[in-house]
Motif scaffolding. Structure first.
Motif, PDB file in Angstrom:
ATOM      1  N   SER A 134       3.347  15.362  17.066  1.00 24.53           N
ATOM      2  CA  SER A 134       3.675  15.947  15.747  1.00 24.53           C
ATOM      3  C   SER A 134       4.169  14.863  14.806  1.00 24.53           C
ATOM      4  CB  SER A 134       4.749  17.018  15.876  1.00 24.53           C
ATOM      5  OG  SER A 134       4.328  17.979  16.771  1.00 24.53           O
ATOM      6  N   PHE A 135       5.046  13.999  15.336  1.00 27.16           N
ATOM      7  CA  PHE A 135       5.542  12.872  14.525  1.00 27.16           C
ATOM      8  C   PHE A 135       4.363  12.021  14.044  1.00 27.16           C
ATOM      9  CE2 PHE A 135       6.067   8.269  15.253  1.00 27.16           C
ATOM     10  CZ  PHE A 135       6.750   7.945  14.088  1.00 27.16           C
ATOM     11  N   PHE A 136       3.452  11.698  14.981  1.00 28.46           N
ATOM     12  CA  PHE A 136       2.325  10.822  14.645  1.00 28.46           C
ATOM     13  C   PHE A 136       1.471  11.444  13.532  1.00 28.46           C
ATOM     14  CE2 PHE A 136      -2.150   9.610  15.318  1.00 28.46           C
ATOM     15  CZ  PHE A 136      -2.052   8.266  14.993  1.00 28.46           C
ATOM     16  N   ASP A 137       1.178  12.745  13.670  1.00 28.71           N
ATOM     17  CA  ASP A 137       0.355  13.417  12.649  1.00 28.71           C
ATOM     18  C   ASP A 137       1.032  13.344  11.283  1.00 28.71           C
ATOM     19  OD1 ASP A 137      -1.603  13.999  14.405  1.00 28.71           O
ATOM     20  OD2 ASP A 137      -0.922  16.048  14.847  1.00 28.71           O
ATOM     21  N   ARG A 138       2.350  13.524  11.280  1.00 28.55           N
ATOM     22  CA  ARG A 138       3.106  13.516  10.028  1.00 28.55           C
ATOM     23  C   ARG A 138       3.049  12.144   9.335  1.00 28.55           C
ATOM     24  NH1 ARG A 138       7.815  16.279   8.327  1.00 28.55           N
ATOM     25  NH2 ARG A 138       7.151  18.018   9.634  1.00 28.55           N
ATOM     26  N   VAL A 139       3.109  11.056  10.144  1.00 28.78           N
ATOM     27  CA  VAL A 139       3.235   9.722   9.516  1.00 28.78           C
ATOM     28  C   VAL A 139       1.924   8.919   9.538  1.00 28.78           C
ATOM     29  CG1 VAL A 139       5.706   9.572  10.081  1.00 28.78           C
ATOM     30  CG2 VAL A 139       4.018   8.551  11.633  1.00 28.78           C
ATOM     31  N   LYS A 140       0.871   9.495  10.072  1.00 34.32           N
ATOM     32  CA  LYS A 140      -0.359   8.712  10.306  1.00 34.32           C
ATOM     33  C   LYS A 140      -0.810   7.933   9.058  1.00 34.32           C
ATOM     34  CE  LYS A 140      -5.089   9.155  12.028  1.00 34.32           C
ATOM     35  NZ  LYS A 140      -6.055   9.962  12.749  1.00 34.32           N
ATOM     36  N   SER A 141      -0.768   8.574   7.907  1.00 32.68           N
ATOM     37  CA  SER A 141      -1.290   7.911   6.707  1.00 32.68           C
ATOM     38  C   SER A 141      -0.471   6.657   6.361  1.00 32.68           C
ATOM     39  CB  SER A 141      -1.288   8.877   5.528  1.00 32.68           C
ATOM     40  OG  SER A 141       0.042   9.273   5.276  1.00 32.68           O
ATOM     41  N   LYS A 142       0.795   6.621   6.798  1.00 32.79           N
ATOM     42  CA  LYS A 142       1.632   5.442   6.485  1.00 32.79           C
ATOM     43  C   LYS A 142       1.127   4.184   7.191  1.00 32.79           C
ATOM     44  CE  LYS A 142       5.634   7.855   5.033  1.00 32.79           C
ATOM     45  NZ  LYS A 142       7.028   8.114   5.030  1.00 32.79           N
ATOM     46  N   PHE A 143       0.525   4.372   8.364  1.00 30.29           N
ATOM     47  CA  PHE A 143      -0.030   3.188   9.047  1.00 30.29           C
ATOM     48  C   PHE A 143      -1.091   2.530   8.170  1.00 30.29           C
ATOM     49  CE2 PHE A 143       1.513   5.700  12.698  1.00 30.29           C
ATOM     50  CZ  PHE A 143       2.342   4.754  13.285  1.00 30.29           C
ATOM     51  N   PHE A 144      -1.925   3.369   7.566  1.00 30.86           N
ATOM     52  CA  PHE A 144      -2.987   2.847   6.687  1.00 30.86           C
ATOM     53  C   PHE A 144      -2.358   2.233   5.436  1.00 30.86           C
ATOM     54  CE2 PHE A 144      -5.103   5.887   9.365  1.00 30.86           C
ATOM     55  CZ  PHE A 144      -6.384   5.393   9.537  1.00 30.86           C
ATOM     56  N   ASP A 145      -1.403   2.990   4.818  1.00 30.07           N
ATOM     57  CA  ASP A 145      -0.812   2.534   3.548  1.00 30.07           C
ATOM     58  C   ASP A 145      -0.095   1.202   3.716  1.00 30.07           C
ATOM     59  OD1 ASP A 145      -1.740   4.878   2.602  1.00 30.07           O
ATOM     60  OD2 ASP A 145       0.212   5.916   2.580  1.00 30.07           O
ATOM     61  N   GLN A 146       0.698   1.132   4.792  1.00 29.68           N
ATOM     62  CA  GLN A 146       1.528  -0.074   4.922  1.00 29.68           C
ATOM     63  C   GLN A 146       0.719  -1.292   5.362  1.00 29.68           C
ATOM     64  OE1 GLN A 146       5.162   1.032   6.977  1.00 29.68           O
ATOM     65  NE2 GLN A 146       5.522   2.637   5.468  1.00 29.68           N
ATOM     66  N   ALA A 147      -0.468  -1.055   5.909  1.00 26.68           N
ATOM     67  CA  ALA A 147      -1.317  -2.199   6.278  1.00 26.68           C
ATOM     68  C   ALA A 147      -2.250  -2.581   5.123  1.00 26.68           C
ATOM     69  CB  ALA A 147      -2.137  -1.851   7.520  1.00 26.68           C
ATOM     70  N   GLU A 148      -2.146  -1.882   4.005  1.00 26.14           N
ATOM     71  CA  GLU A 148      -3.116  -2.080   2.906  1.00 26.14           C
ATOM     72  C   GLU A 148      -3.216  -3.532   2.417  1.00 26.14           C
ATOM     73  OE1 GLU A 148      -5.117  -2.128  -0.841  1.00 26.14           O
ATOM     74  OE2 GLU A 148      -2.977  -2.561  -0.615  1.00 26.14           O
ATOM     75  N   PRO A 149      -2.080  -4.251   2.265  1.00 28.11           N
ATOM     76  CA  PRO A 149      -2.217  -5.657   1.846  1.00 28.11           C
ATOM     77  C   PRO A 149      -3.061  -6.483   2.834  1.00 28.11           C
ATOM     78  CG  PRO A 149       0.069  -4.939   1.680  1.00 28.11           C
ATOM     79  CD  PRO A 149      -0.669  -3.843   2.390  1.00 28.11           C
ATOM     80  N   LEU A 150      -3.021  -6.090   4.101  1.00 28.20           N
ATOM     81  CA  LEU A 150      -3.799  -6.828   5.109  1.00 28.20           C
ATOM     82  C   LEU A 150      -5.261  -6.422   5.105  1.00 28.20           C
ATOM     83  CD1 LEU A 150      -1.406  -6.418   8.201  1.00 28.20           C
ATOM     84  CD2 LEU A 150      -1.766  -8.495   6.866  1.00 28.20           C
ATOM     85  N   THR A 151      -5.521  -5.162   4.752  1.00 31.96           N
ATOM     86  CA  THR A 151      -6.892  -4.644   4.902  1.00 31.96           C
ATOM     87  C   THR A 151      -7.697  -4.730   3.599  1.00 31.96           C
ATOM     88  OG1 THR A 151      -6.153  -2.382   4.424  1.00 31.96           O
ATOM     89  CG2 THR A 151      -6.273  -3.019   6.743  1.00 31.96           C
ATOM     90  N   ARG A 152      -7.007  -5.027   2.479  1.00 31.71           N
ATOM     91  CA  ARG A 152      -7.667  -4.968   1.157  1.00 31.71           C
ATOM     92  C   ARG A 152      -9.004  -5.732   1.129  1.00 31.71           C
ATOM     93  NH1 ARG A 152      -3.451  -6.990  -2.552  1.00 31.71           N
ATOM     94  NH2 ARG A 152      -2.366  -5.141  -1.803  1.00 31.71           N
TER      95      ARG A 152
END
Ligand code: MEV
Length: 447
Positions: A134-152
């Motif tokens: 449940s925690f993972f589902d709630r925060v999943k999008s943050k993994f993408f957002d916070q890695a954005e400078p690396l993935t741009r």
């Protein structure tokens, strides 16, 4: 007895000091070693500096032959394959298979998938795994957002993070979970990109869980064990295939077409059911694959580790190639995971690697996957063809003859005469020594 005390601060010494230290401690013939090692330095100091900086403690270069196997027709396009390898018969076998299939439609290839995988391996001691999900589902999008400078940049090139999943591995090890992430890394092999993303995910995981107050205080923590890509990439697969009518399969190897095709399929079948044979069989495939992987500056250790894990995916170690006869056609194929890059690493730095890419027409990673798979299939075709007809030693020893003669320090004139003699005689080490000695008028020592 030379000084055997450990050395301190070795990496800080100058290259000359390292060399002097090494030779004074370990060489039996210091002057010869010194001139051999410096003789292998590149004449152009800039190029040598490049090599010095690839790794730590470089004292010289290590040469392997860089050969080329022309006439590879792959999906209708002709290639000359660059191969870096020490084994005598590999380039000759590749070239032979290329010519054989050139007259029969060439090689057909296709990339089946290009996904790479990495994990954050961590421990969570909570009682109910469902709460972690449940925690993972709630925060999943943050993994993408916070890695954005690396993935741009990767996203701009068409790649990036494909997905992240939480995996419960507690049946294997108490408290063990993973973030399993999949990536598209375009033309780079992607190891640095993937590892940077994973380390970023680990940070996000640790921060976010401390703030997730649905969990009790003791459950609001994870222990990250490690964040690392997996070199097992069963979703980064390429297929190479050759096929022809049975009537065309066996020009010039002394047995009938049908018998050849049946015997070939039987040999592959044995490698599919018998691990002792499968290992040698797959080693032959890797002769071709590693040679092109090395020439193009890719990570052959990763390719090897992955190929052998993939060969074991059924639970027993099996052939990576498959052969069958379908409607009077001989069909021979290889499916193999290959995680390769055409940018990054040393691909744009090492002069010989750059040249290897140039002669291949500067392919992207997907095209290189196909070329490398073909090198593996071709090599396996030549090996199995020899094994079921003349035997492997005839061709192998012919190619190895020059190594034997070089070991005996034969002159060019002697080499020419001996090679000529072996055009119609079977090569063996003892026979080569006998012929060499009789040419010099000395008696061969028996051992
Ligand atoms: C030798 O390097 C490779 C072979 O043994 C492969 C095979 O047996 O298929 C010839």
């Amino acid at each position: 007895m030379k000084n055997t005390q450990p050395v301190k601060g070795f990496s800080k010494l100058s290259k000359h000091a390292k060399l002097e230290w090494l030779i004074s401690r370990y060489s039996q013939k210091p002057e010869l070693s010194q001139s051999m090692l410096s003789g292998y330095w590149h004449a152009d100091a800039e190029v040598q500096k490049l090599h010095d900086e690839f790794i730590e403690n470089t004292i010289s270069n290590y040469y392997l032959p860089f050969g080329v196997a022309p006439n590879f027709l792959i999906n209708g396009k002709l290639y000359a394959l660059p191969m870096a390898i020490e084994e005598s018969s590999v380039v000759a076998a590749a070239a032979k298979a290329a010519n054989f299939w050139l007259d029969r439609g060439g090689f057909q290839t296709r990339v089946i998938s290009t996904r790479k995988i990495g994990h954050v391996h961590f421990l969570w001691e909570g009682a109910d795994p469902q709460q972690l999900f449940s925690f993972f589902d709630r925060v999943k999008s943050k993994f993408f957002d916070q890695a954005e400078p690396l993935t741009r940049n990767m996203v701009l090139r068409g790649g990036g993070i494909a997905d992240i999943q939480l995996r419960d591995k507690t049946e294997l090890e108490p408290g063990y979970y993973q973030l399993e992430a999949t990536f598209e890394t375009c033309d780079s092999m992607g190891a640095n990109f993937i590892n940077s993303c994973l380390e970023n995910f680990a940070k996000t995981l640790q921060t976010e869980i401390t703030e997730y107050d649905t969990l009790n205080a003791a459950e609001r923590t994870v222990q990250v064990v490690m964040s690392i890509l997996s070199n097992y990439t069963p979703e980064c697969i390429v297929r190479a295939e050759v096929s022809c009518s049975i009537d065309e399969i066996n020009e010039g190897s002394g047995i009938g077409n049908r018998e050849f095709a049946d015997k070939f399929c039987r040999a592959i079948r044995i490698a599919e059911i018998e691990p002792y044979r499968a290992v040698t069989h797959n080693k032959g495939i890797m002769n071709g694959i590693d040679a092109v992987v090395l020439a193009t500056g890719n990570d052959f250790r990763a390719v090897e580790a992955c190929a052998h894990a993939f060969a074991s995916r059924s639970g027993s170690y099996r052939s990576l190639t498959h052969a069958e006869i379908v409607n009077n056609r001989f069909v021979f194929s290889l499916n193999i995971p290959l995680s390769l890059g055409t940018v990054g690493g040393i691909t744009n730095l090492h002069p010989m690697v750059k040249f290897a890419h140039e002669i291949l027409g500067n392919p992207g990673a997907a095209e290189l996957m196909q070329i490398v798979a073909v090198a593996g299939l071709a090599q396996n075709f030549s090996a199995v063809r020899s094994l079921i007809t003349s035997g492997i030693q005839k061709g192998h020893m012919k190619m190895h003859l020059l190594n034997i003669l070089n070991q005996l320090e034969a002159t060019d004139e002697e080499k020419e005469k001996i090679v000529d003699y072996f055009k119609d005689h079977v090569v063996s080490y003892s026979e080569a020594v006998r012929v060499f000695c009789s040419l010099r008028g000395v008696t061969a020592q028996s051992n």
